[in-house]
Scaffold this motif. Structure first.
Motif, mmCIF file in Angstrom:
data_model
loop_
_atom_site.group_PDB
_atom_site.id
_atom_site.type_symbol
_atom_site.label_atom_id
_atom_site.label_comp_id
_atom_site.label_asym_id
_atom_site.label_seq_id
_atom_site.Cartn_x
_atom_site.Cartn_y
_atom_site.Cartn_z
ATOM 1 N N GLY A 226 12.015 53.313 -9.171
ATOM 2 C CA GLY A 226 13.012 52.487 -8.516
ATOM 3 C C GLY A 226 12.708 51.007 -8.543
ATOM 4 O O GLY A 226 13.586 50.192 -8.234
ATOM 5 N N LEU A 227 11.474 50.651 -8.894
ATOM 6 C CA LEU A 227 11.130 49.228 -9.019
ATOM 7 C C LEU A 227 11.556 48.761 -10.401
ATOM 8 O O LEU A 227 11.037 49.214 -11.417
ATOM 9 N N TYR A 228 12.511 47.847 -10.410
ATOM 10 C CA TYR A 228 13.065 47.380 -11.671
ATOM 11 C C TYR A 228 12.210 46.302 -12.305
ATOM 12 O O TYR A 228 11.992 46.299 -13.520
ATOM 13 N N ARG A 229 11.683 45.382 -11.487
ATOM 14 C CA ARG A 229 11.001 44.236 -12.069
ATOM 15 C C ARG A 229 9.932 43.691 -11.135
ATOM 16 O O ARG A 229 10.124 43.602 -9.928
ATOM 17 N N VAL A 230 8.787 43.322 -11.706
ATOM 18 C CA VAL A 230 7.726 42.608 -11.006
ATOM 19 C C VAL A 230 7.652 41.214 -11.606
ATOM 20 O O VAL A 230 7.516 41.059 -12.823
ATOM 21 N N ARG A 231 7.749 40.200 -10.745
ATOM 22 C CA ARG A 231 7.645 38.822 -11.212
ATOM 23 C C ARG A 231 6.352 38.235 -10.670
ATOM 24 O O ARG A 231 5.994 38.460 -9.504
ATOM 25 N N LEU A 232 5.649 37.473 -11.494
ATOM 26 C CA LEU A 232 4.362 36.907 -11.112
ATOM 27 C C LEU A 232 4.508 35.422 -10.820
ATOM 28 O O LEU A 232 5.181 34.696 -11.556
ATOM 29 N N SER A 233 3.867 34.982 -9.750
ATOM 30 C CA SER A 233 3.873 33.550 -9.451
ATOM 31 C C SER A 233 2.766 32.867 -10.250
ATOM 32 O O SER A 233 2.181 33.451 -11.162
ATOM 33 N N SER A 234 2.444 31.640 -9.883
ATOM 34 C CA SER A 234 1.554 30.798 -10.682
ATOM 35 C C SER A 234 0.205 31.449 -10.978
ATOM 36 O O SER A 234 -0.431 32.033 -10.095
ATOM 37 N N MET A 235 -0.220 31.325 -12.240
ATOM 38 C CA MET A 235 -1.513 31.862 -12.666
ATOM 39 C C MET A 235 -2.299 30.791 -13.401
ATOM 40 O O MET A 235 -1.739 29.828 -13.933
ATOM 41 N N GLY A 236 -3.625 30.973 -13.449
ATOM 42 C CA GLY A 236 -4.488 30.107 -14.230
ATOM 43 C C GLY A 236 -4.850 30.780 -15.540
ATOM 44 O O GLY A 236 -5.086 31.982 -15.580
ATOM 45 N N ILE A 237 -4.884 30.016 -16.625
ATOM 46 C CA ILE A 237 -5.150 30.649 -17.926
ATOM 47 C C ILE A 237 -6.581 31.155 -18.034
ATOM 48 O O ILE A 237 -6.881 32.035 -18.833
ATOM 49 N N ASN A 238 -7.483 30.623 -17.206
ATOM 50 C CA ASN A 238 -8.875 31.081 -17.247
ATOM 51 C C ASN A 238 -9.006 32.565 -16.953
ATOM 52 O O ASN A 238 -9.909 33.243 -17.461
ATOM 53 N N GLU A 239 -8.120 33.074 -16.082
ATOM 54 C CA GLU A 239 -8.237 34.459 -15.637
ATOM 55 C C GLU A 239 -7.411 35.437 -16.468
ATOM 56 O O GLU A 239 -7.395 36.630 -16.185
ATOM 57 N N ILE A 240 -6.707 34.940 -17.482
ATOM 58 C CA ILE A 240 -5.895 35.829 -18.313
ATOM 59 C C ILE A 240 -6.731 36.305 -19.490
ATOM 60 O O ILE A 240 -6.840 35.637 -20.520
ATOM 61 N N ASP A 241 -7.359 37.484 -19.333
ATOM 62 C CA ASP A 241 -8.163 38.037 -20.417
ATOM 63 C C ASP A 241 -7.264 38.846 -21.360
ATOM 64 O O ASP A 241 -6.045 38.940 -21.170
ATOM 65 N N GLU A 242 -7.826 39.426 -22.378
ATOM 66 C CA GLU A 242 -7.033 40.102 -23.401
ATOM 67 C C GLU A 242 -6.280 41.308 -22.835
ATOM 68 O O GLU A 242 -5.128 41.571 -23.209
ATOM 69 N N LYS A 243 -6.903 42.046 -21.914
ATOM 70 C CA LYS A 243 -6.233 43.208 -21.317
ATOM 71 C C LYS A 243 -4.989 42.772 -20.545
ATOM 72 O O LYS A 243 -3.920 43.375 -20.679
ATOM 73 N N LEU A 244 -5.124 41.732 -19.729
ATOM 74 C CA LEU A 244 -3.987 41.252 -18.946
ATOM 75 C C LEU A 244 -2.923 40.660 -19.866
ATOM 76 O O LEU A 244 -1.718 40.870 -19.649
ATOM 77 N N LEU A 245 -3.352 39.947 -20.888
ATOM 78 C CA LEU A 245 -2.407 39.361 -21.837
ATOM 79 C C LEU A 245 -1.597 40.454 -22.529
ATOM 80 O O LEU A 245 -0.367 40.339 -22.672
ATOM 81 N N ASP A 246 -2.261 41.521 -22.953
ATOM 82 C CA ASP A 246 -1.560 42.639 -23.587
ATOM 83 C C ASP A 246 -0.522 43.243 -22.648
ATOM 84 O O ASP A 246 0.601 43.559 -23.054
ATOM 85 N N LEU A 247 -0.899 43.406 -21.372
ATOM 86 C CA LEU A 247 -0.004 44.047 -20.418
ATOM 87 C C LEU A 247 1.227 43.204 -20.125
ATOM 88 O O LEU A 247 2.361 43.702 -20.166
#
Length: 436
Positions: A226-247
């Motif tokens: 039933g959850l249609y969409r998850v929206r993310l607020s501000s992020m820092g690029i330092n914490e975006i690793d390859e696993k998170l980027l893929d997802l």
């Protein structure tokens, strides 16, 4: 205290919006009538911001306006300004109670005690860095529209040289994944289809516990029926690793809309800001996201007039910003904040020069946003209906394009539209509903 009227207003970030909504729900459950902030009320709660000097000034102005609206009302200042400069707010004659972020979950109880006793302390504040556990509010609805904002993380461990917010929010504390999942399910059961996850630095979620990071949280949430969409607020690029980027670039339930703060497109200024990444690292992440998910809306923050940003550095930054695929830019003019390490640089850039740089960047932002929206002309897009204005429904795409169109469907329903006209303003996009 029944039959009393309480009004709230929110300045600043999405976290404040979430916390205000939770406070509204708490007061409503206890029998208070929730009023518009423009109405006459018995209690006014101002959730303040302190990210800039202008934010401080606005907070003071709003607090005084509340007392003028009803001189007999109880005026409460809470939020980040209250946490960082409680004595300053306490000196304002129109303010009755000052409640820092350290005590924000107790706003209702403090107000109740004030109304019953009239002789208690005016200021409620504690050292925010002593807080080790995430204190949350539970909400079942949201008073600001069709997209509930859910705070899942608070605090920041980065301590950028210009930023006062760690002193207002403390070190990183994160909600448990089970608690967040339970909260999202409640919101979905109550008819909401999109949830916006927010935090002081959302991408630092989980840095304080062993349950996993943002990747692990998102993997759980996207499985909720039933959850249609998850929206993310501000992020820092330092914490975006390859696993998170893929997802985030492959999962359809995650909105293709990412706010990635840059702050400056100059390596020298970034170093002075203590941003802990280089311009090339930032560019690589942004380009990779857009390459993998071409319709993605990437937004950013830029500060103009940082003390070590010379005109030459600014001109070089403009060239980089022009080339980056931004859908919009939030432009902030630097203001010196006591307590931050950037104070040692002084305030070197003349106010007129700061104003001019801000104007230039805002014009670039407007043009980039128009160009981004224009790419979607005559395309069939799926939107979530989030409101109504002037007889037309307001829909929102995953990549943050607002559209107006005629429809018999209700808020929180999905529709397909074809954009026929792009206006100059971000929300002036007119569409027609089409069949799937």
């Amino acid at each position: 205290m029944k039959n009393l009227k309480v009004a709230f207003t929110t300045l600043g970030c999405r976290m404040n919006q979430f916390e205000t909504s939770a406070l509204e729900e708490k007061f409503n459950e206890k029998g208070y009538e929730i009023k518009s902030f423009d109405d006459v009320a018995d209690i006014y709660v101002v959730n303040t911001c302190t990210v800039t000097n202008d934010a401080d000034r606005t907070s003071r102005k709003v607090l005084r306006q509340a007392k003028r609206r009803n001189p007999n009302a109880v005026v409460v200042a809470t939020g980040c300004y209250a946490q960082v400069k409680p004595e300053e707010l306490a000196k304002i004659e129109e303010v009755d109670i000052v409640i820092g972020n350290s005590h924000k979950t107790a706003v209702y109880e403090i107000v109740e005690n004030y109304l019953n006793e009239k002789n208690q302390d005016k200021v409620f504040i504690d050292n925010i860095f002593r807080q080790n556990e995430f204190e949350t509010f539970q909400i079942s609805t949201f008073y600001e529209g069709a997209r509930p904002i859910l705070k899942v993380q608070e605090g920041c461990n980065s301590f950028c040289s210009f930023c006062i917010i760690p002193f207002a929010r403390g070190k990183v504390r994160s909600a448990k994944i089970d608690e967040i999942e339970k909260q999202v399910k409640i919101l979905v059961e109550n008819g909401f289809k999109e949830v916006v996850l927010t935090g002081t630095q959302l991408s630092q979620y989980g840095y304080d516990h062993k349950e996993g990071y943002l990747y692990n949280l998102l993997k759980r949430l996207i499985k909720i029926d039933g959850l249609y969409r998850v929206r993310l607020s501000s992020m820092g690029i330092n914490e975006i690793d390859e696993k998170l980027l893929d997802l985030i670039t492959s999962e359809e339930k995650i909105a293709p809309h990412f706010h990635l703060s840059l702050q400056s497109a100059s390596d020298k200024v970034l170093k002075d800001m203590k941003r802990n990444y280089t311009l090339s690292q930032y560019i690589k992440v942004v380009n990779e996201i857009v390459k993998r998910r071409p319709d993605t809306a990437v937004g950013t923050d830029i500060i103009t007039g940082f003390p070590t940003e010379t005109r030459e550095e600014f001109e070089k930054s403009l060239k980089v910003i022009e080339e980056l695929p931004f859908a919009y830019i939030h432009v902030f003019t630097y203001s010196q904040r006591d307590g931050t390490s950037a104070v040692k640089f002084g305030d070197r850039v003349h106010p007129k020069e700061k104003k001019e740089r801000t104007r230039i960047l805002r014009e670039i932002s407007e043009r980039k946003n128009y160009e981004f929206r224009k790419k979607h002309l005559n395309k069939k897009l799926e939107v979530l209906i989030i409101g109504e204005k002037e007889g037309k429904k307001i829909g929102l795409t995953g990549n943050y394009i607002h559209v107006r169109f005629n429809s018999d469907k209700n808020i929180n329903q999905l529709a397909y539209v074809n954009i026929l006209n792009i206006g100059k303003e971000r929300e002036e996009n007119y569409a027609v509903e089409v069949k799937r």
